[in-house]
Structures are given as structure tokens and as C-alpha cells.
Write a protein that holds these residues in place. Structure first.
Motif, PDB file in Angstrom:
ATOM      1  N   UNK A   1      37.383  39.015  41.738  1.00  0.00           N
ATOM      2  CA  UNK A   1      37.141  38.989  40.395  1.00  0.00           C
ATOM      3  C   UNK A   1      38.386  39.281  39.440  1.00  0.00           C
ATOM      4  N   UNK A   2      38.804  38.687  38.450  1.00  0.00           N
ATOM      5  CA  UNK A   2      39.682  38.822  37.539  1.00  0.00           C
ATOM      6  C   UNK A   2      39.156  39.000  36.012  1.00  0.00           C
ATOM      7  N   UNK A   3      39.873  40.047  35.466  1.00  0.00           N
ATOM      8  CA  UNK A   3      39.559  40.370  34.103  1.00  0.00           C
ATOM      9  C   UNK A   3      40.732  40.742  33.392  1.00  0.00           C
ATOM     10  N   UNK A   4      40.720  40.040  32.041  1.00  0.00           N
ATOM     11  CA  UNK A   4      41.975  40.320  31.101  1.00  0.00           C
ATOM     12  C   UNK A   4      41.346  40.694  29.898  1.00  0.00           C
ATOM     13  N   UNK A   5      41.391  41.655  29.541  1.00  0.00           N
ATOM     14  CA  UNK A   5      40.668  42.320  28.136  1.00  0.00           C
ATOM     15  C   UNK A   5      41.806  42.803  27.168  1.00  0.00           C
ATOM     16  N   UNK A   6      41.578  42.539  25.941  1.00  0.00           N
ATOM     17  CA  UNK A   6      42.315  43.097  24.805  1.00  0.00           C
ATOM     18  C   UNK A   6      41.644  43.518  23.847  1.00  0.00           C
ATOM     19  N   UNK A   7      42.010  44.631  22.682  1.00  0.00           N
ATOM     20  CA  UNK A   7      41.337  44.641  21.732  1.00  0.00           C
ATOM     21  C   UNK A   7      42.115  45.960  20.844  1.00  0.00           C
TER      22      UNK A   7
ATOM     23  N   UNK B   1      40.355  47.560  44.171  1.00  0.00           N
ATOM     24  CA  UNK B   1      40.424  47.717  42.759  1.00  0.00           C
ATOM     25  C   UNK B   1      41.967  47.700  42.483  1.00  0.00           C
ATOM     26  N   UNK B   2      42.460  46.957  41.426  1.00  0.00           N
ATOM     27  CA  UNK B   2      43.568  47.037  40.976  1.00  0.00           C
ATOM     28  C   UNK B   2      43.661  46.793  39.514  1.00  0.00           C
ATOM     29  N   UNK B   3      43.497  47.888  38.778  1.00  0.00           N
ATOM     30  CA  UNK B   3      43.368  47.847  37.312  1.00  0.00           C
ATOM     31  C   UNK B   3      44.436  48.470  36.496  1.00  0.00           C
ATOM     32  N   UNK B   4      45.187  47.989  35.622  1.00  0.00           N
ATOM     33  CA  UNK B   4      46.120  48.377  34.549  1.00  0.00           C
ATOM     34  C   UNK B   4      45.689  48.356  33.429  1.00  0.00           C
ATOM     35  N   UNK B   5      45.969  49.428  32.527  1.00  0.00           N
ATOM     36  CA  UNK B   5      45.636  49.464  31.381  1.00  0.00           C
ATOM     37  C   UNK B   5      46.858  50.131  30.458  1.00  0.00           C
ATOM     38  N   UNK B   6      47.161  49.378  29.225  1.00  0.00           N
ATOM     39  CA  UNK B   6      48.082  49.682  28.167  1.00  0.00           C
ATOM     40  C   UNK B   6      47.635  49.839  26.860  1.00  0.00           C
ATOM     41  N   UNK B   7      48.110  51.052  26.237  1.00  0.00           N
ATOM     42  CA  UNK B   7      47.835  51.413  25.150  1.00  0.00           C
ATOM     43  C   UNK B   7      48.956  51.744  24.049  1.00  0.00           C
TER      44      UNK B   7
ATOM     45  N   UNK C   1      39.517  42.748  41.398  1.00  0.00           N
ATOM     46  CA  UNK C   1      38.389  43.296  42.402  1.00  0.00           C
ATOM     47  C   UNK C   1      38.340  42.309  43.687  1.00  0.00           C
ATOM     48  N   UNK C   2      38.467  42.946  44.567  1.00  0.00           N
ATOM     49  CA  UNK C   2      38.451  41.817  45.896  1.00  0.00           C
ATOM     50  C   UNK C   2      37.422  42.725  46.929  1.00  0.00           C
ATOM     51  N   UNK C   3      36.428  42.036  47.239  1.00  0.00           N
ATOM     52  CA  UNK C   3      35.412  42.593  48.535  1.00  0.00           C
ATOM     53  C   UNK C   3      35.400  41.559  49.497  1.00  0.00           C
ATOM     54  N   UNK C   4      35.301  42.354  50.633  1.00  0.00           N
ATOM     55  CA  UNK C   4      35.201  41.878  52.055  1.00  0.00           C
ATOM     56  C   UNK C   4      33.993  42.558  52.543  1.00  0.00           C
ATOM     57  N   UNK C   5      33.225  41.740  53.350  1.00  0.00           N
ATOM     58  CA  UNK C   5      32.138  42.298  54.128  1.00  0.00           C
ATOM     59  C   UNK C   5      31.247  41.402  55.047  1.00  0.00           C
ATOM     60  N   UNK C   6      30.975  41.854  56.061  1.00  0.00           N
ATOM     61  CA  UNK C   6      30.029  41.216  56.831  1.00  0.00           C
ATOM     62  C   UNK C   6      28.450  41.601  56.796  1.00  0.00           C
TER      63      UNK C   6
ATOM     64  N   UNK D   1      34.820  34.321  41.825  1.00  0.00           N
ATOM     65  CA  UNK D   1      34.571  33.588  42.984  1.00  0.00           C
ATOM     66  C   UNK D   1      34.200  33.971  44.392  1.00  0.00           C
ATOM     67  N   UNK D   2      33.230  33.425  45.245  1.00  0.00           N
ATOM     68  CA  UNK D   2      32.749  34.074  46.182  1.00  0.00           C
ATOM     69  C   UNK D   2      32.728  32.770  47.258  1.00  0.00           C
TER      70      UNK D   2
END
Length: 280
Positions: A101-107, A164-170, A138-143, A85-86
Motif C-alpha cells: 500500500x502506498x499513500x501520498x497526502x498533503x494539506x 510501515x515506513x511513514x514520513x511526515x513533514x510540517x 505498508x507492506x504485508x506478508x502472510x501465510x 496491490x495484493x
């Protein structure tokens, strides 16, 4: 025990050249005929993003031995959530925007031999079962400054930051004959992550066409660094504007090259977006 997810490094030279050309031309474009308004203008965008995800990450199991590698793009195949969302506000030439931006991915990959063990391909009588999950914000701020506003064409020059705040579990299990690797080292589970800010600069705009200028092509480029060694983003699409609502489909690419000591070494998201923008 280490597990690394590998792909080829993305070449960014052409992307950098494109952005430099846009920034260099912005001052000249600002001299062109423009449309002014003294009122506040607002925009809210809601999008779904469906990217392919690739990158390199290192998972370490304390006390383990050996090294196992597998491409992330062969494993992350199930997008559970991908939304963005913007919010945009502008008065005359100056404006501000923020995006989340939010991402939730698995496989998972069962019985794969698309990897190496100890630097060598898996033996013919060995296989790996791997499952990976990733959630990221992911969070962006800009003028920004409206360098050009003509009938059918706008161009903004922007500067700000991206977080960016990303976490990966394996989880992985190696089966079959794997030689000297002890049994405890054939199974592992670990979680790694990164979180930091980058400063970014870029350009965005759109070109409208058609009898009523209802059709338009939006574009966006940025690059930056800070917590990462390099980050870059690019997007282009096609949209249609109604009275106060725009419907847009686009292709978007986001890339991070992390410092060598980071658990996630690099990350790219590349794929289509579909959404709507409300303006008033």
C-alpha cells in the motif's frame, strides 16, 4: 518548539473480541464439508484507497520554545495518491499472500485557531498557518490456512508480518499576539518518521449469495504488535464475481498505536476502497 497533532485514542476492545471469536471457531469450521483442489490457484488485486487520516505526531524545532497542537484531520485533506496491490497463491489448504500500500497526502490550514499554544488555546488575536505532507508505505506478508471452504463460504486463518515506513513533514507559522513566545519560535519546519515490522495474526474470508453465488461479502480482521504497541486492521465489502474477474467495493480501517518515544505516536486510516481482482 514542539507541534503535536492530536485525536482521541481508538478503542480496540470490541475489535480484539471479534478476532478471538473467529480464531476460536476456525478449528470447528474446518470439520465442515469442503471443496478441494489439487491445482495451484492465483489472485492479483489492484485497488484505490481513499481514507480519512488521523493521528498524533510531535515536531521539534531545535532551539525553539513553547508547544503548538493541532488535529491532523483538520489539515490533511488532499489525497495525491493512494493505491494498493495484493498477490495471492494457494494450493489445497495452504497459501501465501503479500500486499503493498502506498499513500501520498498533503494539506494546509490557513488562519486556524483549532489548536493550543503552551497548553492553552490560541489567543483570540493569534492564528496559525499550517501545512502538512505525509507519504507512507505498508507492506504485508502472510501465510494462511484454508480452514473452511464450502459452497458460498470460505474462511482462512493467517499469520505473518506488516511493515510501515511513514514520513511526515510540517511547516507552521503563528501570527498575531502570542505573548512571550519569541519571534524565532513562531515559525518552524520539521520532518519525522517511523519504520518497523509488526507480527500479525488474523482471519479473512467471504460469504457468497444469490442464485449463482456471484455476489459476495468479503471480510478481513487482524491484530498484532512488535515495533508498535498495537496494530489492527478490519475491512468488509461487497463484490460481484464474473468468470475470472471480481469487482469489489469495501470499507477498510488500519490503526497503529506507537510506543510513547516515537515521533509519530499513533496513526489511523479509515475509508473506502474500490478495485478489481483477477483469479486463475
Amino acid at each position: 518548539m514542539k507541534m503535536r497533532l492530536s485525536i482521541k485514542r481508538i478503542v480496540t476492545l470490541q475489535f480484539v473480541i471479534l478476532l478471538v471469536v473467529f480464531l476460536t471457531s476456525a478449528a470447528a469450521l474446518a470439520q465442515q464439508t469442503e471443496t478441494k483442489t489439487d491445482s495451484w490457484q492465483f489472485g492479483v488485486s489492484l485497488y484505490g484507497w481513499f481514507p480519512d487520516i488521523a493521528g498524533n505526531a510531535s515536531f521539534t524545532q531545535p532551539g525553539g520554545t513553547g508547544e503548538f497542537k493541532i488535529p491532523i484531520e483538520t489539515t490533511l485533506d488532499s489525497l495525491e495518491a493512494g493505491v494498493m496491490g495484493t498477490f495471492d497463491v494457494r494450493k489445497e489448504r495452504w497459501g501465501f499472500l503479500t500486499e503493498v500500500i502506498y499513500m501520498d497526502v498533503a494539506g494546509s490550514k490557513n488562519g486556524t485557531r483549532e489548536g493550543t499554544l503552551g497548553g492553552s488555546p490560541l489567543p483570540v488575536n493569534a492564528a496559525a498557518n499550517v501545512s502538512i505532507g505525509m507519504d507512507a508505505w505498508f507492506w504485508s506478508l502472510a501465510g494462511y490456512y484454508r480452514a473452511l471452504e464450502q459452497t458460498g463460504l470460505t474462511l482462512d486463518v493467517l499469520a505473518g508480518g506488516r511493515y510501515i515506513d511513514a514520513n511526515m513533514t510540517a511547516n507552521w507559522t503563528i501570527t498575531g499576539n502570542v505573548g512571550p513566545i519569541p519571534v524565532p519560535g513562531r515559525t518552524g519546519a520539521a520532518t519525522v518518521g517511523v519504520n518497523f515490522w509488526d507480527a500479525v495474526v488474523g482471519v479473512r474470508g467471504q460469504f457468497a449469495f444469490g442464485a449463482k453465488k456471484s455476489w459476495f461479502v468479503p471480510f478481513y480482521f487482524d491484530l498484532g504488535a512488535g515495533g508498535s504497541d498495537f496494530t489492527g486492521q478490519a475491512g468488509v465489502g461487497l463484490g460481484y464475481a464474473f468468470r475470472w474477474v471480481e469487482v469489489v467495493g469495501a470499507w477498510r480501517y488500519l490503526y497503529y498505536d506507537m510506543p510513547s518515544d516515537r515521533a509519530i505516536e499513533d496513526l489511523s486510516l479509515n475509508g473506502p476502497t474500490v478495485g478489481v481482482t483477477f483469479r486463475w
